[in-house]
Design an enzyme around this catalytic site. Structure first.
Site, PDB file in Angstrom:
ATOM      1  N   LYS A   1       2.267  -3.544   6.243  1.00 36.00           N
ATOM      2  CA  LYS A   1       3.119  -3.773   5.339  1.00 36.00           C
ATOM      3  C   LYS A   1       4.499  -3.941   5.315  1.00 36.00           C
ATOM      4  CE  LYS A   1      -1.936  -4.513   3.154  1.00 36.00           C
ATOM      5  NZ  LYS A   1      -1.946  -5.920   2.563  1.00 36.00           N
TER       6      LYS A   1
ATOM      7  N   TYR B   1      -1.714  -0.961  10.924  1.00 37.84           N
ATOM      8  CA  TYR B   1      -1.455  -1.567   9.512  1.00 37.84           C
ATOM      9  C   TYR B   1      -0.580  -1.575   8.868  1.00 37.84           C
ATOM     10  CZ  TYR B   1      -3.534  -1.823   4.467  1.00 37.84           C
ATOM     11  OH  TYR B   1      -3.727  -1.979   3.392  1.00 37.84           O
TER      12      TYR B   1
ATOM     13  N   SER C   1       0.851  -1.433   0.303  1.00 37.08           N
ATOM     14  CA  SER C   1       0.163  -0.188   0.162  1.00 37.08           C
ATOM     15  C   SER C   1       0.711   1.385  -0.115  1.00 37.08           C
ATOM     16  CB  SER C   1      -1.262  -0.042   1.728  1.00 37.08           C
ATOM     17  OG  SER C   1      -1.745   1.207   1.629  1.00 37.08           O
TER      18      SER C   1
HETATM   19  P1  NAD Z   1     -10.766  -6.914   1.413  1.00 30.92           P
HETATM   20  O1  NAD Z   1     -11.252  -7.432   2.824  1.00 30.92           O
HETATM   21  O2  NAD Z   1     -11.917  -6.502   0.722  1.00 30.92           O
HETATM   22  O3  NAD Z   1     -10.126  -8.138   1.170  1.00 30.92           O
HETATM   23  C1  NAD Z   1      -8.895  -8.970   1.757  1.00 30.92           C
HETATM   24  C2  NAD Z   1      -9.427 -10.462   1.693  1.00 30.92           C
HETATM   25  O4  NAD Z   1      -8.630 -11.456   2.875  1.00 30.92           O
HETATM   26  C3  NAD Z   1     -11.172 -10.277   1.912  1.00 30.92           C
HETATM   27  O5  NAD Z   1     -12.055 -11.608   1.425  1.00 30.92           O
HETATM   28  C4  NAD Z   1     -10.938 -11.274   3.582  1.00 30.92           C
HETATM   29  O6  NAD Z   1     -12.053 -12.032   4.165  1.00 30.92           O
HETATM   30  C5  NAD Z   1      -9.389 -11.766   3.142  1.00 30.92           C
HETATM   31  N1  NAD Z   1      -8.913 -12.991   4.515  1.00 30.92           N
HETATM   32  C6  NAD Z   1      -8.278 -11.937   5.813  1.00 30.92           C
HETATM   33  N2  NAD Z   1      -7.487 -12.149   6.737  1.00 30.92           N
HETATM   34  C7  NAD Z   1      -7.369 -13.625   5.873  1.00 30.92           C
HETATM   35  C8  NAD Z   1      -6.962 -14.942   6.683  1.00 30.92           C
HETATM   36  N3  NAD Z   1      -6.111 -14.629   7.572  1.00 30.92           N
HETATM   37  N4  NAD Z   1      -7.436 -15.659   5.609  1.00 30.92           N
HETATM   38  C9  NAD Z   1      -7.709 -15.803   4.575  1.00 30.92           C
HETATM   39  N5  NAD Z   1      -7.993 -14.913   3.730  1.00 30.92           N
HETATM   40  C10 NAD Z   1      -8.250 -13.821   4.887  1.00 30.92           C
HETATM   41  O7  NAD Z   1      -9.157  -5.584   0.525  1.00 30.92           O
HETATM   42  P2  NAD Z   1      -9.156  -5.271  -0.585  1.00 30.92           P
HETATM   43  O8  NAD Z   1      -9.129  -4.015  -0.127  1.00 30.92           O
HETATM   44  O9  NAD Z   1      -9.207  -6.023  -1.242  1.00 30.92           O
HETATM   45  O10 NAD Z   1      -7.720  -5.055   0.233  1.00 30.92           O
HETATM   46  C11 NAD Z   1      -7.037  -6.561  -0.367  1.00 30.92           C
HETATM   47  C12 NAD Z   1      -5.511  -6.004   0.186  1.00 30.92           C
HETATM   48  O11 NAD Z   1      -4.957  -5.338  -0.611  1.00 30.92           O
HETATM   49  C13 NAD Z   1      -5.460  -6.046   1.004  1.00 30.92           C
HETATM   50  O12 NAD Z   1      -3.910  -6.877   2.033  1.00 30.92           O
HETATM   51  C14 NAD Z   1      -5.084  -4.827   1.336  1.00 30.92           C
HETATM   52  O13 NAD Z   1      -4.671  -4.378   2.629  1.00 30.92           O
HETATM   53  C15 NAD Z   1      -4.770  -4.293   0.111  1.00 30.92           C
HETATM   54  N6  NAD Z   1      -4.447  -3.609   0.092  1.00 30.92           N
HETATM   55  C16 NAD Z   1      -5.724  -2.518   0.121  1.00 30.92           C
HETATM   56  C17 NAD Z   1      -6.481  -1.059  -0.026  1.00 30.92           C
HETATM   57  C18 NAD Z   1      -7.702  -0.487  -0.033  1.00 30.92           C
HETATM   58  O14 NAD Z   1      -8.019   0.489  -0.685  1.00 30.92           O
HETATM   59  N7  NAD Z   1      -8.616  -0.906  -0.371  1.00 30.92           N
HETATM   60  C19 NAD Z   1      -5.039  -0.229  -0.670  1.00 30.92           C
HETATM   61  C20 NAD Z   1      -4.263  -0.920  -0.422  1.00 30.92           C
HETATM   62  C21 NAD Z   1      -3.797  -2.157  -0.008  1.00 30.92           C
HETATM   63  C1  UD1 Z   2      -6.617   5.461   4.237  1.00 29.34           C
HETATM   64  C2  UD1 Z   2      -5.500   4.561   4.841  1.00 29.34           C
HETATM   65  C3  UD1 Z   2      -4.193   4.476   4.516  1.00 29.34           C
HETATM   66  C4  UD1 Z   2      -5.403   3.221   3.523  1.00 29.34           C
HETATM   67  C5  UD1 Z   2      -5.812   4.041   2.044  1.00 29.34           C
HETATM   68  C6  UD1 Z   2      -6.135   3.020   1.051  1.00 29.34           C
HETATM   69  C7  UD1 Z   2      -6.827   6.016   6.916  1.00 29.34           C
HETATM   70  C8  UD1 Z   2      -5.906   7.927   8.516  1.00 29.34           C
HETATM   71  N1  UD1 Z   2      -5.735   6.018   6.149  1.00 29.34           N
HETATM   72  O1  UD1 Z   2      -5.995   6.870   3.683  1.00 29.34           O
HETATM   73  O2  UD1 Z   2      -4.048   4.056   5.452  1.00 29.34           O
HETATM   74  O3  UD1 Z   2      -3.602   3.249   2.685  1.00 29.34           O
HETATM   75  O4  UD1 Z   2      -7.361   4.494   3.054  1.00 29.34           O
HETATM   76  O5  UD1 Z   2      -7.044   2.602   1.702  1.00 29.34           O
HETATM   77  O6  UD1 Z   2      -7.381   5.180   6.945  1.00 29.34           O
HETATM   78  N2  UD1 Z   2     -11.926  11.868   2.877  1.00 29.34           N
HETATM   79  C9  UD1 Z   2     -13.360  13.026   3.757  1.00 29.34           C
HETATM   80  N3  UD1 Z   2     -14.342  11.969   4.007  1.00 29.34           N
HETATM   81  C10 UD1 Z   2     -14.288  10.727   4.491  1.00 29.34           C
HETATM   82  C11 UD1 Z   2     -13.371   9.896   4.295  1.00 29.34           C
HETATM   83  C12 UD1 Z   2     -12.516  10.743   3.540  1.00 29.34           C
HETATM   84  O7  UD1 Z   2     -13.009  14.089   3.677  1.00 29.34           O
HETATM   85  O8  UD1 Z   2     -15.761  10.672   5.170  1.00 29.34           O
HETATM   86  C13 UD1 Z   2     -10.799  12.044   2.987  1.00 29.34           C
HETATM   87  C14 UD1 Z   2      -9.284  12.378   3.563  1.00 29.34           C
HETATM   88  O9  UD1 Z   2      -9.392  13.074   4.757  1.00 29.34           O
HETATM   89  C15 UD1 Z   2      -9.011  12.283   2.337  1.00 29.34           C
HETATM   90  C16 UD1 Z   2      -9.528  11.694   1.235  1.00 29.34           C
HETATM   91  O10 UD1 Z   2     -10.395  11.994   1.192  1.00 29.34           O
HETATM   92  O11 UD1 Z   2      -8.163  13.620   2.161  1.00 29.34           O
HETATM   93  C17 UD1 Z   2      -9.265  10.458   1.234  1.00 29.34           C
HETATM   94  O12 UD1 Z   2      -9.412   9.662   2.406  1.00 29.34           O
HETATM   95  P1  UD1 Z   2      -9.176   8.214   2.167  1.00 29.34           P
HETATM   96  O13 UD1 Z   2     -10.290   7.608   1.199  1.00 29.34           O
HETATM   97  O14 UD1 Z   2      -9.783   6.838   3.722  1.00 29.34           O
HETATM   98  O15 UD1 Z   2      -8.115   7.385   2.116  1.00 29.34           O
HETATM   99  P2  UD1 Z   2      -6.793   7.239   2.144  1.00 29.34           P
HETATM  100  O16 UD1 Z   2      -6.545   8.479   3.711  1.00 29.34           O
HETATM  101  O17 UD1 Z   2      -5.386   8.013   1.140  1.00 29.34           O
END
Ligand code: NAD
Ligand code: UD1
Length: 338
Positions: free
Chosen positions: A152, A148, A124
């Protein structure tokens, strides 16, 4: 290729399974369903017109994980499984370290014992902490501001140690910026538990009438309109990035790190207005103070991934909002009402 997708029932995993199946790969999903629904996988099969294998397994359970490796011979693993709620990680750090970090140790040990040494890992942009400047290249300094993010970062460091000790491992670390949007079919999308923490799903729930108004966290940031700027990337572009990483032939083992973003930042107000256009309705909002832990701007330098993997994001913010809105309006309660 036969690919193990951990966390494949989740938001990014399900979209990636569609792309993998559509490209002709064989897909085996392991997911504990801790934060997802198996319904997502039946919809993946419907979109792709092909079947996948699903085993409900927690990656922390080694015997169960091994039985999946006994059943299938994998070429590669895409490792999405993990917990991702920043606030929850602050409240329950050990739960996050066990699930995300120990779960990955477990998976790597099982992979090594079955001689499967190819992995694509979900990292991330949170590992950049408070970046000194934007756009952010991969070689920027790294830090974490919460458990979190630290989980990572710790996994990235462990993967680096692993390839130094075992040069025949082949690992791609993909640092996602802000994944949003949904598959254009409207069948799969993001289904957050409870009130969403992230901007786009929050706006989507305001638009569909589940929440009253958007809280804008600060209008006093050093950005053009005073609100936070992020690099929103369509989840289908992100999914395709995994395919590019997998299919790009690596001559040698090692660890490669890539940003997956668009390279362009959008402010909270820009996202709100794009969503208003997509949903053809007003999104009421109120400006509150800054959210603790936020940064003013975060967007990617994407030159490395373009150069080395030939991958480039294609969807713009309007398309991200249109697809998010289609998913939200067709599935106001996510997968839970199915
Ligand atoms: P998500 O929660 O929708 O998907 C994660 C999946 O992993 C879920 O289906 C959950 O049930 C499964 N899971 C969790 N722990 C597990 C375990 N111990 N064994 C088996 N399955 C397990 O999240 P996502 O948004 O699809 O994210 C996927 C990956 O990408 C994650 O590692 C997350 O940290 C990373 N990531 C997500 C974002 C984002 O904004 N969505 C941003 C950066 C990184
Ligand atoms: C968040 C997580 C980050 C994660 C990323 C992607 C936090 C502090 N950080 O970051 O660890 O990697 O999501 O999943 O949670 N905002 C509003 N109102 C809201 C929600 C968000 O104004 O209700 C603003 C925030 O201040 C920010 C932007 O929208 O400026 C994006 O927010 P968000 O979607 O939560 O993503 P990140 O802040 O990038």
């Amino acid at each position: 290729m036969r690919i193990l997708v951990t966390g494949g029932a989740g938001y990014i995993g399900s979209h990636t399974c569609v792309e993998l199946l559509s490209a002709g790969h064989e897909v085996v999903v392991v997911d504990s369903l801790a934060n997802s629904s198996a319904v997502a996988l039946t919809r993946v099969e419907k979109i792709a017109g092909r079947s996948l294998f699903f085993r409900q397994v927690d990656i922390n359970e080694k015997a169960a994980l091994k039985s999946v490796f006994d059943e299938f011979a994998f070429d590669s693993v895409i490792h999405f499984a993990g917990l991702k709620a920043v606030g929850e990680s602050v409240e329950q750090p050990l739960y996050y370290y066990r699930n995300n970090f120990c779960g990955t140790v477990n998976l790597l040990e099982v992979m090594e014992s079955y001689a499967v040494r190819r992995m694509v890992f979900s990292s991330s942009a949170t590992v950049y902490g408070e970046a000194d400047s934007v756009p952010i290249p991969e070689q920027s300094s790294l830090s974490a501001t919460n458990p979190y993010g630290r989980s990572k970062l710790m996994i990235e460091e462990m993967l680096g140690d692993l390839v130094r000790a075992r040069p025949n491992w082949n690992i791609d670390v993909l640092r996602y910026f802000n994944p949003v949007g949904a598959h254009e079919s409207g069948l799969i999308g993001e289904d957050p538990a409870g009130i969403p923490n992230n901007l786009m799903p929050f706006i989507a729930q305001v638009a569909v009438g589940k929440l009253d108004r958007l809280n804008v966290f600060g209008e006093d940031w050093e950005t053009p309109d005073g609100t936070g700027v992020r690099d929103y990337i369509h989840v289908v572009d992100l999914a395709k990035g995994h395919l590019c990483a997998l299919e790009t032939v690596k001559e040698t083992g090692g660890l490669r790190v890539y940003n997956l973003g668009t390279g362009t930042g959008s402010s909270v107000h820009e996202v709100r207005k794009a969503f208003e256009k997509a949903a053809a309705r007003a999104i009421p909002f109120e400006v509150l103070g800054r959210r603790p832990g936020d940064v003013a701007q975060c967007f990617a330098d994407v030159s490395k991934v373009e150069r080395e993997l030939g991958w480039k994001a294609t969807y713009d913010l309007d398309a991200m909002c249109q697809d998010a809105w289609r998913w939200q309006s067709l599935n106001p309660d996510g997968y839970s009402k199915v």
